[in-house]
Design a protein around this motif. Structure first.
Motif, PDB file in Angstrom:
ATOM      1  N   ALA A   1       6.424  33.631  27.003  1.00 31.99           N
ATOM      2  CA  ALA A   1       5.102  33.790  26.399  1.00 31.99           C
ATOM      3  C   ALA A   1       5.072  35.088  25.623  1.00 31.99           C
ATOM      4  O   ALA A   1       5.849  36.006  25.897  1.00 31.99           O
ATOM      5  CB  ALA A   1       4.025  33.816  27.477  1.00 31.99           C
ATOM      6  N   ALA A   2       4.150  35.154  24.666  1.00 27.32           N
ATOM      7  CA  ALA A   2       4.023  36.369  23.863  1.00 27.32           C
ATOM      8  C   ALA A   2       3.179  37.429  24.569  1.00 27.32           C
ATOM      9  O   ALA A   2       3.064  38.552  24.096  1.00 27.32           O
ATOM     10  CB  ALA A   2       3.418  36.036  22.500  1.00 27.32           C
TER      11      ALA A   2
ATOM     12  N   LEU B   1      11.480  37.643  21.767  1.00 26.40           N
ATOM     13  CA  LEU B   1      10.306  37.747  20.890  1.00 26.40           C
ATOM     14  C   LEU B   1      10.144  39.175  20.370  1.00 26.40           C
ATOM     15  O   LEU B   1       9.785  39.400  19.215  1.00 26.40           O
ATOM     16  CB  LEU B   1       9.049  37.307  21.639  1.00 26.40           C
ATOM     17  CG  LEU B   1       9.005  35.831  22.044  1.00 26.40           C
ATOM     18  CD1 LEU B   1       7.759  35.545  22.885  1.00 26.40           C
ATOM     19  CD2 LEU B   1       9.033  34.924  20.821  1.00 26.40           C
ATOM     20  N   GLN B   2      10.418  40.146  21.241  1.00 27.56           N
ATOM     21  CA  GLN B   2      10.322  41.547  20.844  1.00 27.56           C
ATOM     22  C   GLN B   2      11.339  41.864  19.741  1.00 27.56           C
ATOM     23  O   GLN B   2      11.019  42.489  18.736  1.00 27.56           O
ATOM     24  CB  GLN B   2      10.543  42.441  22.078  1.00 27.56           C
ATOM     25  CG  GLN B   2      10.575  43.929  21.782  1.00 27.56           C
ATOM     26  CD  GLN B   2       9.209  44.505  21.459  1.00 27.56           C
ATOM     27  OE1 GLN B   2       8.187  43.901  21.775  1.00 27.56           O
ATOM     28  NE2 GLN B   2       9.182  45.668  20.826  1.00 27.56           N
ATOM     29  N   TRP B   3      12.572  41.402  19.946  1.00 24.58           N
ATOM     30  CA  TRP B   3      13.615  41.563  18.916  1.00 24.58           C
ATOM     31  C   TRP B   3      13.157  40.962  17.591  1.00 24.58           C
ATOM     32  O   TRP B   3      13.224  41.591  16.535  1.00 24.58           O
ATOM     33  CB  TRP B   3      14.909  40.848  19.344  1.00 24.58           C
ATOM     34  CG  TRP B   3      15.931  41.704  20.014  1.00 24.58           C
ATOM     35  CD1 TRP B   3      16.173  41.780  21.354  1.00 24.58           C
ATOM     36  CD2 TRP B   3      16.874  42.584  19.379  1.00 24.58           C
ATOM     37  NE1 TRP B   3      17.204  42.655  21.592  1.00 24.58           N
ATOM     38  CE2 TRP B   3      17.651  43.155  20.407  1.00 24.58           C
ATOM     39  CE3 TRP B   3      17.141  42.936  18.059  1.00 24.58           C
ATOM     40  CZ2 TRP B   3      18.682  44.072  20.145  1.00 24.58           C
ATOM     41  CZ3 TRP B   3      18.163  43.841  17.799  1.00 24.58           C
ATOM     42  CH2 TRP B   3      18.913  44.401  18.836  1.00 24.58           C
TER      43      TRP B   3
ATOM     44  N   ALA C   1       2.750  39.339  14.395  1.00 23.85           N
ATOM     45  CA  ALA C   1       4.012  39.794  15.000  1.00 23.85           C
ATOM     46  C   ALA C   1       5.228  39.260  14.239  1.00 23.85           C
ATOM     47  O   ALA C   1       6.336  39.766  14.409  1.00 23.85           O
ATOM     48  CB  ALA C   1       4.081  39.365  16.461  1.00 23.85           C
ATOM     49  N   PHE C   2       5.012  38.222  13.445  1.00 28.68           N
ATOM     50  CA  PHE C   2       6.160  37.586  12.781  1.00 28.68           C
ATOM     51  C   PHE C   2       5.953  37.501  11.270  1.00 28.68           C
ATOM     52  O   PHE C   2       6.388  36.554  10.625  1.00 28.68           O
ATOM     53  CB  PHE C   2       6.381  36.184  13.366  1.00 28.68           C
ATOM     54  CG  PHE C   2       6.505  36.162  14.861  1.00 28.68           C
ATOM     55  CD1 PHE C   2       7.630  36.691  15.484  1.00 28.68           C
ATOM     56  CD2 PHE C   2       5.491  35.642  15.649  1.00 28.68           C
ATOM     57  CE1 PHE C   2       7.747  36.686  16.861  1.00 28.68           C
ATOM     58  CE2 PHE C   2       5.594  35.628  17.031  1.00 28.68           C
ATOM     59  CZ  PHE C   2       6.726  36.151  17.642  1.00 28.68           C
TER      60      PHE C   2
ATOM     61  N   GLY D   1       9.626  46.508  25.235  1.00 25.52           N
ATOM     62  CA  GLY D   1      10.007  47.189  23.993  1.00 25.52           C
ATOM     63  C   GLY D   1      11.104  48.217  24.222  1.00 25.52           C
ATOM     64  O   GLY D   1      12.031  48.349  23.411  1.00 25.52           O
ATOM     65  N   ASP D   2      11.029  48.936  25.340  1.00 28.22           N
ATOM     66  CA  ASP D   2      12.057  49.938  25.657  1.00 28.22           C
ATOM     67  C   ASP D   2      13.400  49.278  25.961  1.00 28.22           C
ATOM     68  O   ASP D   2      14.454  49.767  25.558  1.00 28.22           O
ATOM     69  CB  ASP D   2      11.623  50.776  26.868  1.00 28.22           C
ATOM     70  CG  ASP D   2      10.362  51.602  26.583  1.00 28.22           C
ATOM     71  OD1 ASP D   2      10.168  51.990  25.414  1.00 28.22           O
ATOM     72  OD2 ASP D   2       9.590  51.842  27.528  1.00 28.22           O
ATOM     73  N   MET D   3      13.333  48.159  26.705  1.00 21.78           N
ATOM     74  CA  MET D   3      14.578  47.438  27.022  1.00 21.78           C
ATOM     75  C   MET D   3      15.287  47.050  25.730  1.00 21.78           C
ATOM     76  O   MET D   3      16.498  47.205  25.580  1.00 21.78           O
ATOM     77  CB  MET D   3      14.265  46.150  27.803  1.00 21.78           C
ATOM     78  CG  MET D   3      13.691  46.364  29.184  1.00 21.78           C
ATOM     79  SD  MET D   3      13.191  44.760  29.876  1.00 21.78           S
ATOM     80  CE  MET D   3      12.456  45.299  31.419  1.00 21.78           C
TER      81      MET D   3
END
Lengths: 213, 425
Positions: free
Chosen positions: B215-216, B196-198, B339-340, B164-166
């Motif tokens: 993977a999630a 996936l985070q984006w 998440a989506f 998440g930080d990246m």
């Protein structure tokens, strides 16, 4: 009928049941095509009806072809993966020449009508006179140009007749909005013709279904 | 080992031109931050090495990185309405050199099969950004950077970072370039986690997403392998509790062992068998010793020692940890579909049949979560014997699927072939 005209214009390139399915779908609709193969129907509908289309296909090579064409297709199985879709997320759920290859056709049909407002199902009619004749005359499982596999290597494990299918629809409280069959000469049999004639003369049938209110 | 853009300029040995721009942008928290972009233009390549600096990055752990730098490469030209940007996210031991020569190894970019002129990610058409992750060691702020509070190298004082930080740092980067929505975000393995985070956290800023071999959430087995790698590094006496740069030592052996163990997980039984079998290394028979008798041993030793020349041991610890912590399920009460929610992003999920590090079933979980949102998703499981590494290799079916997906997206978004005639240069 306009479909017949189109079929004459495209005698080889487009599958006849696809043209009938196309005639049943309204422009700009959201369409899920289950067992979409390499995406031929989705592409036709995208080009001519500007649909927002998705596909599920069990064969990975077909999926890769479809995605390479820019279609939204996932590798998956009608028996297993339809449960993941939310209710009423599509206008149409299409099952073209696939229901006979599913493990649980009844459950798949119920899922289609949960996911979409309308289900369109095309299937090879096992009540067609030629098939009846093959069993009667030779006492063997029918092998035709449209159904070329032998009984032991066919993926088609749940054949039915037009009459069988209509009975299933009735049993699961489903309304048949429209039924069109294609006879052995590629002519269409419309709704005006009684069902038993579809069952006898139709090589393939296409049903447009909705849930009874 | 430290490697900063300065060093790279020297290794490049070409007449470079440096440009320094000052500009103001709004950060994630709505505050105005000043950022500077130092541009290094290489005379005879089409890529640009740049660094982006920003005042501060609030991390998931609660700590703050202040200031922070992202080193990135860019290829192609941003069009006038800034709609043709593709973000390429790199994997654990990757870096920003996706399609340009690596300054340390001299090797060609790690994703030149996909990125370049006329390639599926066509640099004649798209503006392609590839940043080094926060915590990395190729110019972005990481454990080998100087801690401004002490004036010393961070080492283990570097705060723990997450996927998440990246991604949050990358959001600052695209903000600074004035890009509102990325045309696509693509990456494999840890790069796929960033994708996936984006798509989950900043979905309105992602038109299309291509998570590959990912993977999630990081599996228990994968956390286990990472722990072996970290313990190998920390067991090396030259690691010196993470202060090896000041002590002028280098935990080469530990890092090499970590890489060797990890490298096995990137391949497959089939791939190892067909590449090496039980073949002996330049000898007729076994030596009854612990020399590298077998080709596969020699190969792994080579992989291990080649790796330490270009990678920082502490970065390896931090980045593996970031992957371990990644869990989009947990962030949404155990239900990945959360998440989506209502995502408008188009997805193309890619997996490989012989990948046992990020197996197909984990990609399928992502696909199920997306279909539960009636998302626009394509999913291809590519038949390959190459294992996890397949995403970096010439897999024609992967390439044609990505090409088809990207061009369909471009058509939908109305990006024309001449999209980059005018714009940022």
């Amino acid at each position: 009928m306009s479909n017949n005209q189109e079929r004459i214009n495209n005698p080889h390139s487009i599958r006849h049941d696809h043209l009938i399915i196309k005639s049943m779908i309204s422009p700009n609709a959201r369409v899920l095509d289950i067992g979409c193969g390499d995406g031929a129907l989705l592409e036709l509908l995208r080009q001519e009806k500007n649909i927002d289309g998705r596909g599920i296909e069990i064969n990975q090579k077909n999926v890769n072809h479809a995605v390479a064409k820019g279609l939204s297709v996932i590798q998956g199985d009608a028996d297993r993966d339809l449960v993941n879709y939310p209710d009423k997320s599509f206008d149409y759920a299409v099952l073209s020449l696939t229901i006979q290859a599913t493990k649980n056709p009844k459950l798949v049909l119920e899922q289609l009508l949960r996911i979409a407002d309308y289900a369109i199902v095309s299937f090879p009619n096992f009540g067609h006179w030629k098939i009846r004749w093959q069993i009667l005359a030779f006492g063997r499982m029918p092998v035709t140009d449209k159904l070329p596999e032998q009984w032991y290597d066919t993926p088609n494990i749940h054949f039915c007749t037009v009459k069988d299918f209509a009975t299933l629809c009735k049993n699961i409280n489903t309304k048949v909005e429209e039924a069109i069959s294609i006879n052995g000469y590629g002519k269409e049999l419309s709704d005006d013709i009684p069902l038993f004639m579809h069952n006898l003369l139709g090589r393939e049938s296409v049903f447009l279904l909705s849930k009874k209110k | 080992m430290t490697s900063h853009p300065k060093n790279r300029d020297q290794t490049n040995g070409q007449s470079d031109e440096k440009v320094l721009q000052k500009d103001t942008s709004t950060d994630l928290d709505g505050e105005e931050t000043s950022s500077s972009v130092a541009t290094t233009r290489h005379a005879n390549t089409k890529s640009e090495t740049k660094t982006f600096e920003n005042k501060e990055l609030k991390l998931e752990s609660g700590a703050t990185l202040s200031p922070f730098t992202i080193a990135y490469e860019s290829y192609g030209t941003l069009n006038a309405d800034k709609s043709n940007a593709i973000l390429v996210c790199h994997a654990l031991t990757g870096d920003q050199y996706a399609a340009s020569k690596h300054p340390v190894t001299g090797k060609e970019g790690w994703w030149e099969i996909l990125v370049g002129p006329g390639k599926p990610i066509d640099t004649d058409k798209y503006f392609v950004l590839c940043p080094n992750v926060i915590g990395g060691c190729m110019g972005s702020t990481g454990p080998a950077s100087i801690n401004p509070k002490t004036g010393k190298i961070y080492g283990l004082d570097f705060p723990m970072i997450t996927i998440g930080d990246m991604v949050k740092a990358q959001v600052h980067l695209i903000d600074s370039l004035g890009i509102n929505q990325l045309f696509s975000v693509i990456g494999g393995s840890m790069g796929g986690m960033q994708v996936l985070q984006w798509a989950s956290k900043y979905s309105e800023r992602v038109f299309s997403a291509i998570p590959i071999a990912t993977a999630a959430r990081h599996s228990s087995q994968n956390i286990a392998f990472h722990e072996v790698g970290r313990q190998a590094v920390m067991a090396d006496p030259e690691w010196k509790s993470g202060r090896y740069l000041e002590e002028k030592t280098n935990p080469r052996k530990g890092l090499a062992v970590a890489r060797m163990a990890a490298h096995i997980t990137y391949l497959s039984d089939e791939a190892l068998h067909s590449k090496f079998g039980r073949n002996l290394q330049e000898r007729e028979k076994v030596t009854f010793g612990f020399d590298a008798d077998f080709q596969v041993e020699s190969y792994l030793r080579h992989q291990g020692f080649r790796f330490v020349d270009r990678f920082d041991a502490n970065s390896y610890l931090y980045i593996t940890r970031a992957m371990d912590y990644f869990d989009l399920f947990a962030e949404h009460d155990g239900i990945l579909a959360g998440a989506f929610k209502n995502t408008k992003t188009r997805f193309c999920v890619v997996s490989f049949t012989s990948d046992w590090l990020f197996p197909t079933r984990e990609s399928r979980q992502i696909v199920h979560a997306l279909t539960a949102n009636a998302a626009n998703v394509s999913f291809v499981d590519i038949e390959s014997e190459k294992g996890h590494d397949a995403f970096l290799l010439n897999e024609p079916e992967m390439i044609s699927a990505i090409k088809g997906f990207i061009s369909a997206g471009a058509k939908q978004k109305g990006l024309s072939a001449s999209a980059n005639k005018k714009g940022l240069s």
